[in-house]
Motif scaffolding. Sequence first.
Motif, short mmCIF file in Angstrom:
data_model
loop_
_atom_site.label_atom_id
_atom_site.label_comp_id
_atom_site.label_asym_id
_atom_site.label_seq_id
_atom_site.Cartn_x
_atom_site.Cartn_y
_atom_site.Cartn_z
N TYR A 186 25.79 -3.96 25.54
CA TYR A 186 25.77 -2.52 25.28
C TYR A 186 26.78 -1.85 26.19
O TYR A 186 26.72 -2.03 27.41
N VAL A 187 27.71 -1.10 25.60
CA VAL A 187 28.75 -0.44 26.40
C VAL A 187 28.78 1.07 26.15
O VAL A 187 28.51 1.53 25.05
N ASN A 188 29.12 1.81 27.20
CA ASN A 188 29.38 3.24 27.08
C ASN A 188 30.78 3.42 26.53
O ASN A 188 31.75 3.54 27.29
N GLU A 189 30.91 3.38 25.23
CA GLU A 189 32.23 3.49 24.60
C GLU A 189 32.03 4.08 23.21
O GLU A 189 31.19 3.59 22.46
N THR A 190 32.79 5.13 22.90
CA THR A 190 32.59 5.75 21.58
C THR A 190 33.73 5.40 20.62
O THR A 190 33.61 5.60 19.42
N ASN A 191 34.83 4.87 21.16
CA ASN A 191 35.97 4.53 20.32
C ASN A 191 35.87 3.07 19.87
O ASN A 191 35.90 2.14 20.68
N LYS A 192 35.75 2.89 18.56
CA LYS A 192 35.54 1.53 18.04
C LYS A 192 36.71 0.60 18.32
O LYS A 192 36.53 -0.57 18.65
N GLU A 193 37.93 1.12 18.19
CA GLU A 193 39.11 0.28 18.44
C GLU A 193 39.10 -0.22 19.89
O GLU A 193 39.40 -1.38 20.16
N LYS A 194 38.75 0.67 20.80
CA LYS A 194 38.69 0.27 22.21
C LYS A 194 37.60 -0.78 22.43
O LYS A 194 37.77 -1.73 23.19
N ALA A 195 36.47 -0.60 21.75
CA ALA A 195 35.38 -1.57 21.88
C ALA A 195 35.82 -2.95 21.39
O ALA A 195 35.49 -3.98 21.98
N ILE A 196 36.60 -2.98 20.31
CA ILE A 196 37.10 -4.25 19.78
C ILE A 196 38.00 -4.94 20.81
O ILE A 196 37.88 -6.13 21.08
N GLU A 197 38.91 -4.16 21.41
CA GLU A 197 39.80 -4.73 22.42
C GLU A 197 39.01 -5.25 23.62
O GLU A 197 39.29 -6.33 24.15
N GLU A 198 38.02 -4.45 24.03
CA GLU A 198 37.19 -4.85 25.16
C GLU A 198 36.42 -6.14 24.85
O GLU A 198 36.29 -7.01 25.70
N ALA A 199 35.90 -6.23 23.63
CA ALA A 199 35.13 -7.42 23.25
C ALA A 199 36.00 -8.67 23.37
O ALA A 199 35.57 -9.70 23.88
N LYS A 200 37.24 -8.55 22.91
CA LYS A 200 38.15 -9.72 22.99
C LYS A 200 38.41 -10.11 24.44
O LYS A 200 38.45 -11.29 24.78
N GLU A 201 38.61 -9.09 25.28
CA GLU A 201 38.85 -9.36 26.70
C GLU A 201 37.62 -9.98 27.36
O GLU A 201 37.74 -10.93 28.14
#
Lengths: 81, 81
Positions: free
Chosen positions: A45-60
């Motif tokens: 669970y992350v404090n992130e509202t931007n889906k594109e950013k969440a995708i990048e974070e998930a990969k990292e």
Amino acid sequence: MLIKFYIKPRKGVLDPQGRAVAENLRSLGFENVKDVKVGKYIEVYVNETNKEKAIEEAKEMAKKAIVNDIIEDYEFEIVED
Amino acid sequence: MLIKFYIKPRKGVLDPQGRAVAENLRSLGFENVKDVKVGKYIEVYVNETNKEKAIEEAKEMAKKAIVNDIIEDYEFEIVED
């Protein structure tokens, strides 16, 4: 957002847990079991509202901390709040 | 058919693995991580062509061998070949 990671042993990698579960299921009468793979299911669970950013974070995250690329395959999915 | 089980610790059940992963992610710079749950992802390949039967079998498998109902929650999904 919620990141769901689905991780499993790569093809060809020994999976003793999977073998044990398969044998157990067959011994319980589930004779049509062909194969079992045992992997991990991780929810982040992350404090992130931007889906594109969440995708990048998930990969990292996968690369740095969640997945052992040598022996594991993974997929992930982003679920919006 | 392929049965995919997604298993995670029930709400309120201690999840030390989840806590460890959360702390590790934060220490790696993913400061927006709120919470992590670590569970299991299990794939069961069965010789079964009838989807309804596969669904019934999946529930039985979960109950008898795959899920510890006291501490775990689960969902499953059937994927046709």
